[in-house]
Enzyme design. Structure first.
Site, PDB file in Angstrom:
ATOM      1  N   ASN A 155       0.787  -1.158   0.018  1.00  0.00           N
ATOM      2  CA  ASN A 155      -0.021  -0.051   0.025  1.00  0.00           C
ATOM      3  C   ASN A 155       0.824   1.308   0.035  1.00  0.00           C
ATOM      4  O   ASN A 155       0.569   2.141  -0.444  1.00  0.00           O
ATOM      5  CB  ASN A 155      -1.083  -0.007   1.285  1.00  0.00           C
ATOM      6  CG  ASN A 155      -0.317   0.097   2.756  1.00  0.00           C
ATOM      7  OD1 ASN A 155       0.771  -0.606   2.672  1.00  0.00           O
ATOM      8  ND2 ASN A 155      -1.175   0.584   3.611  1.00  0.00           N
ATOM      9  N   GLY A 231       2.870  -5.404   7.152  1.00  0.00           N
ATOM     10  CA  GLY A 231       1.792  -6.250   6.620  1.00  0.00           C
ATOM     11  C   GLY A 231       0.753  -6.632   7.442  1.00  0.00           C
ATOM     12  O   GLY A 231       0.395  -6.096   8.475  1.00  0.00           O
ATOM     13  N   SER A 232       0.003  -7.821   6.948  1.00  0.00           N
ATOM     14  CA  SER A 232      -1.115  -8.310   7.629  1.00  0.00           C
ATOM     15  C   SER A 232      -0.895  -9.035   9.085  1.00  0.00           C
ATOM     16  O   SER A 232       0.228  -9.469   9.004  1.00  0.00           O
ATOM     17  CB  SER A 232      -1.908  -9.282   6.617  1.00  0.00           C
ATOM     18  OG  SER A 232      -0.944 -10.309   6.451  1.00  0.00           O
ATOM     19  N   GLU A 251       4.973  -4.345  12.013  1.00  0.00           N
ATOM     20  CA  GLU A 251       3.946  -3.429  11.955  1.00  0.00           C
ATOM     21  C   GLU A 251       2.856  -3.879  11.231  1.00  0.00           C
ATOM     22  O   GLU A 251       2.613  -4.293   9.981  1.00  0.00           O
ATOM     23  CB  GLU A 251       4.721  -2.161  11.197  1.00  0.00           C
ATOM     24  CG  GLU A 251       5.930  -1.540  11.688  1.00  0.00           C
ATOM     25  CD  GLU A 251       5.789  -0.713  13.029  1.00  0.00           C
ATOM     26  OE1 GLU A 251       4.567  -0.218  12.933  1.00  0.00           O
ATOM     27  OE2 GLU A 251       6.538  -0.619  13.597  1.00  0.00           O
ATOM     28  N   LEU A 252       1.818  -4.263  11.985  1.00  0.00           N
ATOM     29  CA  LEU A 252       0.520  -4.890  11.433  1.00  0.00           C
ATOM     30  C   LEU A 252      -0.618  -3.866  11.180  1.00  0.00           C
ATOM     31  O   LEU A 252      -0.521  -2.574  11.268  1.00  0.00           O
ATOM     32  CB  LEU A 252       0.197  -6.171  12.153  1.00  0.00           C
ATOM     33  CG  LEU A 252       1.725  -7.036  12.609  1.00  0.00           C
ATOM     34  CD1 LEU A 252       1.193  -8.083  13.282  1.00  0.00           C
ATOM     35  CD2 LEU A 252       2.298  -7.309  11.424  1.00  0.00           C
ATOM     36  N   CYS A 285      -2.954   1.587   6.713  1.00  0.00           N
ATOM     37  CA  CYS A 285      -3.048   0.857   8.303  1.00  0.00           C
ATOM     38  C   CYS A 285      -3.830   1.848   9.338  1.00  0.00           C
ATOM     39  O   CYS A 285      -4.358   1.081  10.237  1.00  0.00           O
ATOM     40  CB  CYS A 285      -1.850   0.330   8.727  1.00  0.00           C
ATOM     41  SG  CYS A 285      -0.575   1.802   8.541  1.00  0.00           S
ATOM     42  N   GLU A 379     -10.292  -5.618  10.210  1.00  0.00           N
ATOM     43  CA  GLU A 379      -9.920  -4.442   9.661  1.00  0.00           C
ATOM     44  C   GLU A 379     -10.192  -4.513   8.257  1.00  0.00           C
ATOM     45  O   GLU A 379     -10.198  -5.433   7.495  1.00  0.00           O
ATOM     46  CB  GLU A 379      -8.393  -4.491   9.383  1.00  0.00           C
ATOM     47  CG  GLU A 379      -7.673  -3.563   8.591  1.00  0.00           C
ATOM     48  CD  GLU A 379      -6.102  -3.822   8.392  1.00  0.00           C
ATOM     49  OE1 GLU A 379      -5.280  -4.879   8.312  1.00  0.00           O
ATOM     50  OE2 GLU A 379      -5.106  -2.671   8.522  1.00  0.00           O
TER      51      GLU A 379
HETATM   52  N1  LIG Z   1       1.199  -0.946  10.978  1.00  0.00           N
HETATM   53  C1  LIG Z   1       1.871  -0.558   9.789  1.00  0.00           C
HETATM   54  O1  LIG Z   1       2.991   0.248   9.914  1.00  0.00           O
HETATM   55  C2  LIG Z   1       1.125  -0.776   8.545  1.00  0.00           C
HETATM   56  C3  LIG Z   1       1.456  -0.035   7.449  1.00  0.00           C
HETATM   57  C4  LIG Z   1       1.239  -0.609   6.003  1.00  0.00           C
HETATM   58  C5  LIG Z   1       0.448  -1.648   6.049  1.00  0.00           C
HETATM   59  N2  LIG Z   1       0.030  -2.475   7.204  1.00  0.00           N
HETATM   60  C6  LIG Z   1      -0.918  -3.665   6.912  1.00  0.00           C
HETATM   61  O2  LIG Z   1      -0.739  -4.255   6.245  1.00  0.00           O
HETATM   62  C7  LIG Z   1      -1.620  -5.023   5.631  1.00  0.00           C
HETATM   63  C8  LIG Z   1      -1.899  -4.885   3.913  1.00  0.00           C
HETATM   64  O3  LIG Z   1      -0.859  -5.074   3.352  1.00  0.00           O
HETATM   65  P1  LIG Z   1      -0.511  -6.578   2.516  1.00  0.00           P
HETATM   66  O4  LIG Z   1      -1.838  -6.745   1.935  1.00  0.00           O
HETATM   67  O5  LIG Z   1       0.638  -6.139   1.489  1.00  0.00           O
HETATM   68  O6  LIG Z   1      -0.165  -7.336   3.526  1.00  0.00           O
HETATM   69  P2  LIG Z   1       0.573  -9.035   3.546  1.00  0.00           P
HETATM   70  O7  LIG Z   1       0.801  -9.467   4.865  1.00  0.00           O
HETATM   71  O8  LIG Z   1      -0.279  -9.804   2.565  1.00  0.00           O
HETATM   72  O9  LIG Z   1       2.011  -8.781   2.611  1.00  0.00           O
HETATM   73  C9  LIG Z   1       2.996  -8.028   3.095  1.00  0.00           C
HETATM   74  C10 LIG Z   1       4.357  -8.765   2.571  1.00  0.00           C
HETATM   75  O10 LIG Z   1       4.515  -9.951   3.308  1.00  0.00           O
HETATM   76  C11 LIG Z   1       4.874 -10.985   2.120  1.00  0.00           C
HETATM   77  N3  LIG Z   1       4.299 -12.304   2.697  1.00  0.00           N
HETATM   78  C12 LIG Z   1       2.986 -12.825   2.089  1.00  0.00           C
HETATM   79  N4  LIG Z   1       3.047 -14.081   2.532  1.00  0.00           N
HETATM   80  C13 LIG Z   1       4.282 -14.126   3.303  1.00  0.00           C
HETATM   81  C14 LIG Z   1       4.811 -15.319   3.992  1.00  0.00           C
HETATM   82  N5  LIG Z   1       4.008 -16.506   4.316  1.00  0.00           N
HETATM   83  N6  LIG Z   1       5.853 -15.117   4.563  1.00  0.00           N
HETATM   84  C15 LIG Z   1       6.601 -14.059   4.481  1.00  0.00           C
HETATM   85  N7  LIG Z   1       6.273 -12.615   3.982  1.00  0.00           N
HETATM   86  C16 LIG Z   1       5.189 -12.754   3.226  1.00  0.00           C
HETATM   87  C17 LIG Z   1       4.023 -10.206   1.031  1.00  0.00           C
HETATM   88  O11 LIG Z   1       4.641 -10.584  -0.236  1.00  0.00           O
HETATM   89  C18 LIG Z   1       4.352  -8.773   1.215  1.00  0.00           C
HETATM   90  O12 LIG Z   1       5.740  -8.373   0.855  1.00  0.00           O
HETATM   91  C19 LIG Z   1      -2.673  -4.301   6.345  1.00  0.00           C
HETATM   92  O13 LIG Z   1      -3.279  -5.270   7.225  1.00  0.00           O
HETATM   93  C20 LIG Z   1      -2.367  -3.012   6.979  1.00  0.00           C
HETATM   94  O14 LIG Z   1      -2.884  -2.684   7.902  1.00  0.00           O
HETATM   95  C21 LIG Z   1       0.402  -1.822   8.375  1.00  0.00           C
HETATM   96  O1  LIG Z   2      -0.498   2.019   5.828  1.00  0.00           O
HETATM   97  C1  LIG Z   2       0.105   2.424   7.025  1.00  0.00           C
HETATM   98  C2  LIG Z   2       1.135   3.597   6.587  1.00  0.00           C
HETATM   99  O2  LIG Z   2       2.221   3.269   7.648  1.00  0.00           O
HETATM  100  C3  LIG Z   2       0.475   4.824   7.022  1.00  0.00           C
HETATM  101  S1  LIG Z   2       1.629   5.942   6.606  1.00  0.00           S
HETATM  102  O3  LIG Z   2       1.589   5.968   4.967  1.00  0.00           O
HETATM  103  O4  LIG Z   2       2.898   5.932   6.972  1.00  0.00           O
HETATM  104  O5  LIG Z   2       1.158   7.340   6.909  1.00  0.00           O
END
Ligand SMILES: NC(=O)c1ccc[n+]([C@@H]2O[C@H](COP(=O)([O-])OP(=O)(O)OC[C@H]3O[C@@H](n4cnc5c(N)ncnc54)[C@H](O)[C@@H]3O)[C@@H](O)[C@H]2O)c1
Ligand SMILES: O=C[C@H](O)CS(=O)(=O)O
Length: 476
Positions: A155, A231-232, A251-252, A285, A379
Site C-alpha cells: 500500500n 503487513g497483515s 507493523e501490522l 493501516c 480491519e
Molecule cells: N502498521 C503499519 O505500519 C502498516 C503499514 C502498512 C500496512 N500495514 C498492514 O498491511 C496489511 C496490508 O498489506 P498487504 O496486503 O501487503 O499485507 P501482506 O501481509 O499480505 O503482505 C505483506 C508482505 O508480506 C509478504 N508475504 C506474504 N506471505 C508471506 C509469508 N508467508 N512469509 C513472509 N512474507 C510473506 C508479501 O509478499 C508482502 O511483501 C494491512 O493489514 C495493513 O494494516 C501495516
Molecule cells: O499504511 C500504513 C502507513 O504506515 C501509513 S503512512 O503512509 O506511513 O502514513
C-alpha cells in the site's frame, strides 16, 4: 545485466543485477496493462543475498559514509520525483497527488535516517552508585544487529521500504529486502539510486517473487539476524512463529477509531474524517474506520461527512483531478462489497456509497452499525467508514479499546481533561488529539500494541530496534 531492460528487473545481490528464467508480472491497477516484470528468487538467491550481506559487514562503513550515501539517495529521489510518483500511481492505483506526497515523505525518511546515522549513542551508567562498585565506571554503545530481512506491503511501497532500509543502513547493518510482488517497481528503482549513490556492495540486496514462497525461504535462513515486517497480522503471526528467538519488529493492521466529542470543531472533524477514511481507497493501516461521535453533534457530523464524501471523484490515478483510485485487486473490492452487504443485512444504513464497479469501491459511509459487525470488528482496509453515537467519555473509551488492535486513534476535543484521560486509558501506540488516527509524520515513534504488532518505526526508534546495546564496566 542492467537493473532494467525497459521495465524488466533482475534480483539485486551483492551489488550485481541477476536475471532469472521465471518472472513475475506487475500490472497497472487502473488499466490492468503490464507495467513491469521482475525476477523470481529461489533458495540459492536467498543464500547468496544473505552471504553478500554478511560479507559486506566485514568492510568498514563509517557513520559519516552512511550519512553521505543516504543523503545522496534522498537527493536523487527528489530529482526523479515524478518518475517515482507515476510508478506508484500505476502499480498501486494511488492518485498522483498522494503518490507525489509519498515520494516527498520517502526522501524525508532517508534524510532523517542519514542524520540519525551520525548520532547513534549509548549512555553513561552510574554503576558507582551501587555499594561495593564505588571505583567502577561504565557506559553503553550500540552495535548493528547484522543482516536485517525487510518484508514490505503493497500500500505504501516506497516510503515503507525507506522506513526499513534507511534506519538499517544508518545503523550499520546489511539488508535483504523483499518488496510486495504486486508493487515492487518503485523499490527496484530506489535500489538503482542506492547503487548510483555508491552504497558498498552487499549492504542492500533485493529479492523479488511471491511472498508465500520467498518469505518462508527468508524466515528459514538461520544466518539472518533480524526481521522487520510491515503487513497483515496473518503473515506477521507466521513470521513470528518461524523465526524462533531471533529479533522481529512487526507493523501490522488496525481498525482505527476516531472520537468526535461534543465540544469539537465538527466541520473540521468531518472534513478530516472524509479525507482520512478514503486516502489510497482506505488501504492505509491508520485509515479512519470507526468513528464515535457524541450524541449532541452526531446528526450534524454525519450530514457533513456525507457531503464531503460525495465530492470524492473516482478515476484514473494519473489524472490530477482524481481523489480516489481503484483498490489493489478486484477480489479486494469484492471482499469489501461482501462485508458492507453483510453489515446492511445486520441493520446498517448506507448513507452514501455502498457500490462496486469492477476494481473500484465507492467511498462508503455507514450508520446504525454495531461493534460486532465485520466492518467495525475487523480491519476493512478499504474505503468504508462506520459512524456510531456515544454519550459518555467512559463509554467511548471502552468502545475504542474493544478491539484486538491498537495502532493509533484520533480524538477531536478542546477538553484538556478528556484528552489527558484518553491518553492515559486508550490502548494504542499513538493518540492524535484534534486530528484523526490517520496522522503520521516520519520522524515520530510509530507502532502498535495488541495485534497491531510490536517494535517502533521512525528512523531513530527503528535504529534502536536494529542495534544491540552493549555495556562496558571498568574496575579501576
Ligand atoms: N502498521 C503499519 O505500519 C502498516 C503499514 C502498512 C500496512 N500495514 C498492514 O498491511 C496489511 C496490508 O498489506 P498487504 O496486503 O501487503 O499485507 P501482506 O501481509 O499480505 O503482505 C505483506 C508482505 O508480506 C509478504 N508475504 C506474504 N506471505 C508471506 C509469508 N508467508 N512469509 C513472509 N512474507 C510473506 C508479501 O509478499 C508482502 O511483501 C494491512 O493489514 C495493513 O494494516 C501495516
Ligand atoms: O499504511 C500504513 C502507513 O504506515 C501509513 S503512512 O503512509 O506511513 O502514513
Amino acid at each position: 545485466m542492467n537493473s532494467v531492460t525497459e521495465t524488466r528487473f533482475g534480483l539485486y545481490v551483492g551489488g550485481e543485477w541477476t536475471a532469472t528464467d521465471e518472472t513475475e508480472k506487475v500490472y497497472n491497477k487502473y488499466t490492468q496493462s503490464l507495467v513491469g516484470e521482475t525476477a523470481v528468487a529461489s533458495e540459492e538467491h536467498v543464500i547468496r543475498a544473505v552471504g553478500a550481506g554478511k560479507e559486506a559487514l566485514r568492510v568498514p562503513f563509517s557513520p559519516y559514509e552512511r550519512y553521505e550515501v543516504l543523503s545522496k539517495v534522498a537527493k536523487l529521489l527528489r530529482e526523479r520525483n515524478e518518475e517515482f510518483a507515476t510508478t506508484i500511481a500505476d502499480e498501486v492505483g494511488k492518485p498522483i497527488a498522494e503518490a507525489r506526497g509519498e515520494v516527498g515523505r520517502a526522501a524525508l525518511t532517508l534524510e532523517i535516517s542519514a542524520e540519525e546515522a551520525k548520532r547513534i549513542h549509548g549512555e553513561g551508567i552510574p554503576v558507582e552508585s551501587a555499594p561495593g562498585s564505588e571505583n567502577r565506571h561504565s557506559f553503553t554503545k550500540r552495535y548493528p544487529v547484522g543482516v536485517v530481512a525487510a518484508i514490505t506491503p503493497f500500500n505504501v511501497p516506497l516510503n515503507l521500504v525507506c522506513h526499513k532500509i534507511g534506519p538499517a543502513i544508518a545503523a550499520g547493518n546489511s539488508v535483504v529486502l523483499k518488496p510486495d510482488e504486486k508493487t515492487p517497481l518503485c523499490a527496484l528503482l530506489l535500489t538503482e539510486l542506492f547503487e548510483q549513490a555508491g552504497l558498498p556492495k552487499g549492504r542492500l540486496n533485493v529479492l523479488t517473487g511471491k511472498g508465500d514462497v520467498v518469505g518462508p525461504l527468508l524466515t528459514a535462513n538461520e544466518e539472518i539476524d533480524m526481521y522487520t515486517f510491515t503487513g497483515s497480522p496473518r503473515v506477521g503471526q507466521l513470521i513470528r512463529e518461524q523465526v524462533g528467538l531471533r529479533k522481529v519488529a512487526l507493523e501490522l493492521g488496525n481498525n482505527s477509531a476516531t472520537i468526535v466529542h461534543n465540544d469539537a470543531d465538527v466541520e473540521e472533524a468531518a472534513k478530516q474524517v472524509a479525507q482520512k477514511s478514503f486516502n489510497n481507497a482506505g488501504q492505509v493501516c491508520i485509515s479512519v474506520q470507526r468513528v464515535y461521535v457524541h450524541r449532541d453533534v452526531y446528526s450534524s457530523f454525519v450530514d457533513k461527512v456525507k457531503a464531503y464524501t460525495k465530492e470524492i471523484k473516482l478515476g484514473d490515478p494519473r489524472d490530477p483531478s482524481t481523489n480516489m483510485g481503484p483498490m489493489i485487486a478486484e477480489s479486494e473490492a469484492e471482499r469489501v462489497e461482501a462485508w458492507v452487504k453483510e453489515a446492511v443485512e445486520q441493520g446498517a444504513t448506507v448513507e452514501t456509497g455502498g457500490k462496486r464497479e469492477g476494481v473500484f469501491y465507492h467511498p462508503t459511509v455507514l450508520t446504525n452499525v454495531h461493534d460486532d459487525m465485520k466492518v467495525c470488528r475487523q480491519e476493512v482496509f478499504g474505503p468504508v467508514v462506520a459512524i456510531a453515537p456515544y454519550e459518555t467519555e467512559e463509554e467511548v473509551i471502552a468502545k475504542v479499546n474493544d478491539s484486538e488492535y491498537g495502532l493509533q486513534a484520533g480524538l477531536f476535543t478542546n477538553n484538556l481533561a478528556f484528552a489527558m484521560k484518553a491518553m492515559e486509558e486508550i490502548e494504542v501506540g499513538g493518540l492524535i488529539v484534534n486530528d484523526t488516527s490517520g496522522y503520521r509524520v516520519d520522524h515520530m515513534p510509530y507502532g502498535g500494541v495488541k495485534k497491531s504488532g510490536h517494535g517502533k518505526e521512525g528512523p531513530r526508534y527503528a535504529i534502536e530496534e536494529m542495534t544491540e546495546e552493549k555495556i562496558v564496566v571498568f574496575n579501576l
